[in-house]
Design an enzyme around this catalytic site. Structure first.
Site, PDB file in Angstrom:
ATOM      1  N   HIS A  62       0.750  -1.365  -0.035  1.00 20.92           N
ATOM      2  CA  HIS A  62       0.096  -0.033  -0.105  1.00 20.92           C
ATOM      3  C   HIS A  62       1.081   1.284  -0.021  1.00 20.92           C
ATOM      4  O   HIS A  62       0.627   2.198  -0.782  1.00 20.92           O
ATOM      5  CB  HIS A  62      -0.800   0.031   1.390  1.00 20.92           C
ATOM      6  CG  HIS A  62      -1.964  -0.991   1.584  1.00 20.92           C
ATOM      7  ND1 HIS A  62      -1.985  -1.931   2.474  1.00 20.92           N
ATOM      8  CD2 HIS A  62      -2.828  -1.407   0.630  1.00 20.92           C
ATOM      9  CE1 HIS A  62      -2.893  -2.809   2.425  1.00 20.92           C
ATOM     10  NE2 HIS A  62      -3.465  -2.575   1.359  1.00 20.92           N
ATOM     11  N   LYS A  95     -17.452  -6.825   8.622  1.00 20.70           N
ATOM     12  CA  LYS A  95     -16.199  -7.404   8.008  1.00 20.70           C
ATOM     13  C   LYS A  95     -15.432  -7.510   9.083  1.00 20.70           C
ATOM     14  O   LYS A  95     -15.127  -6.905  10.209  1.00 20.70           O
ATOM     15  CB  LYS A  95     -15.421  -6.776   7.209  1.00 20.70           C
ATOM     16  CG  LYS A  95     -14.553  -7.417   6.199  1.00 20.70           C
ATOM     17  CD  LYS A  95     -13.965  -6.602   5.013  1.00 20.70           C
ATOM     18  CE  LYS A  95     -12.840  -7.421   4.327  1.00 20.70           C
ATOM     19  NZ  LYS A  95     -12.211  -6.507   3.553  1.00 20.70           N
ATOM     20  N   ARG A 104      -2.092  -6.246  -8.493  1.00 18.09           N
ATOM     21  CA  ARG A 104      -1.051  -6.910  -8.283  1.00 18.09           C
ATOM     22  C   ARG A 104      -0.511  -8.098  -9.366  1.00 18.09           C
ATOM     23  O   ARG A 104       0.242  -8.162  -9.835  1.00 18.09           O
ATOM     24  CB  ARG A 104      -0.966  -7.545  -6.936  1.00 18.09           C
ATOM     25  CG  ARG A 104      -0.927  -6.761  -5.770  1.00 18.09           C
ATOM     26  CD  ARG A 104      -1.312  -7.278  -4.310  1.00 18.09           C
ATOM     27  NE  ARG A 104      -2.861  -7.584  -4.483  1.00 18.09           N
ATOM     28  CZ  ARG A 104      -3.428  -7.829  -3.377  1.00 18.09           C
ATOM     29  NH1 ARG A 104      -3.039  -7.825  -2.344  1.00 18.09           N
ATOM     30  NH2 ARG A 104      -4.848  -8.125  -3.398  1.00 18.09           N
ATOM     31  N   SER A 113      -2.487  -7.680   3.251  1.00 21.12           N
ATOM     32  CA  SER A 113      -2.755  -7.683   4.632  1.00 21.12           C
ATOM     33  C   SER A 113      -2.924  -9.090   5.124  1.00 21.12           C
ATOM     34  O   SER A 113      -2.392  -9.557   6.200  1.00 21.12           O
ATOM     35  CB  SER A 113      -3.799  -6.788   4.664  1.00 21.12           C
ATOM     36  OG  SER A 113      -3.342  -5.245   4.344  1.00 21.12           O
TER      37      SER A 113
HETATM   38  O1  PNS Z   1      -8.652  -3.261   0.401  1.00 21.65           O
HETATM   39  P1  PNS Z   1      -9.914  -3.889  -0.282  1.00 21.65           P
HETATM   40  O2  PNS Z   1     -10.626  -4.709   0.936  1.00 21.65           O
HETATM   41  O3  PNS Z   1      -9.776  -4.489  -1.410  1.00 21.65           O
HETATM   42  O4  PNS Z   1     -11.065  -2.632  -0.426  1.00 21.65           O
HETATM   43  C1  PNS Z   1     -12.221  -2.783  -0.953  1.00 21.65           C
HETATM   44  C2  PNS Z   1     -13.031  -1.430  -1.009  1.00 21.65           C
HETATM   45  C3  PNS Z   1     -13.155  -0.810   0.130  1.00 21.65           C
HETATM   46  C4  PNS Z   1     -12.532  -0.433  -2.059  1.00 21.65           C
HETATM   47  C5  PNS Z   1     -14.348  -1.911  -1.568  1.00 21.65           C
HETATM   48  O5  PNS Z   1     -14.794  -3.013  -0.959  1.00 21.65           O
HETATM   49  C6  PNS Z   1     -15.476  -0.752  -1.425  1.00 21.65           C
HETATM   50  O6  PNS Z   1     -15.256   0.333  -2.303  1.00 21.65           O
HETATM   51  N1  PNS Z   1     -16.428  -0.837  -0.622  1.00 21.65           N
HETATM   52  C7  PNS Z   1     -17.413   0.105  -0.269  1.00 21.65           C
HETATM   53  C8  PNS Z   1     -18.840  -0.409  -0.775  1.00 21.65           C
HETATM   54  C9  PNS Z   1     -19.038  -0.236  -2.133  1.00 21.65           C
HETATM   55  O7  PNS Z   1     -19.101   0.951  -2.954  1.00 21.65           O
HETATM   56  N2  PNS Z   1     -19.638  -1.242  -2.802  1.00 21.65           N
HETATM   57  C10 PNS Z   1     -19.912  -1.075  -4.434  1.00 21.65           C
HETATM   58  C11 PNS Z   1     -18.547  -1.519  -5.295  1.00 21.65           C
HETATM   59  S1  PNS Z   1     -18.102  -3.004  -5.472  1.00 21.65           S
END
Ligand code: PNS
Length: 160
Positions: free
Chosen positions: A16, A40, A89, A127
């Site tokens: 990150h 979560k 990645r 992570s």
């Molecule tokens: O680090 P991560 O867990 O891969 O991040 C994922 C994240 C937080 C970017 C994604 O889960 C997100 O944007 N969640 C908010 C809910 C949302 O907008 N969902 C619709 C798009 S899939």
């Protein structure tokens, strides 16, 4: 140009940090936005994740740490910034990232997702992997900064 870099950051890793470092040089400001998702199962609370991010990114003048809940597109609208960076990645990331980018585009046509390719040396890093290695007593010092390593080991020692 201001960009949002959203994620769970549970906890922040060198992968990150590398993306944030590179974005901080290409964009005028980077808003690192931590998802506050109660459903979560995270190792770190939202406050702990923010604290670790603030600690490891304190040298960056143009990096802000923020939190959000709900839909990313709604948060982006609220922030008046419709550009988001996601790290890529490996090919395995692509399907999920593509789906998320397309859903977000469908929800808000002004919303743009930019992908930044991870450096090869961080392509395997996540992570979850770091937490798993630490849980089984492995050395995680090359994956996360010292402050994060200590925080993970404290959680594990405390029977997380
Ligand atoms: O680090 P991560 O867990 O891969 O991040 C994922 C994240 C937080 C970017 C994604 O889960 C997100 O944007 N969640 C908010 C809910 C949302 O907008 N969902 C619709 C798009 S899939």
């Amino acid at each position: 140009m201001i960009v949002i870099y959203p994620g769970s950051f549970d906890p922040v890793t060198y992968g990150h940090i590398d993306i944030i470092d590179r974005c901080s040089k290409k964009f005028s400001k980077v808003v690192v936005s931590v998802l506050n998702n109660r459903s979560k199962k995270n190792m770190f609370s939202i406050d702990e994740r923010v604290k670790l991010l603030k600690e490891v990114l304190k040298e960056y003048d143009n990096v802000e740490i923020d939190t959000f809940s709900g839909l990313l597109v709604d948060y982006a609208k609220e922030k008046k910034c419709n550009k988001v960076i996601r790290g890529l990645r490996a090919v395995s990331d692509f399907e999920y990232e593509m789906q998320m980018a397309l859903v977000n585009k469908k929800l808000d046509d002004e919303f743009e997702t930019f992908f930044m390719v991870a450096r090869g040396r961080y392509a395997y890093l996540s992570s979850s992997i770091v937490k798993e290695i630490a849980t089984f007593g492995g050395n995680i010092s090359c994956f996360v900064p010292k402050v994060v390593e200590n925080a993970i080991n404290e959680k594990i020692g405390g029977g997380y």
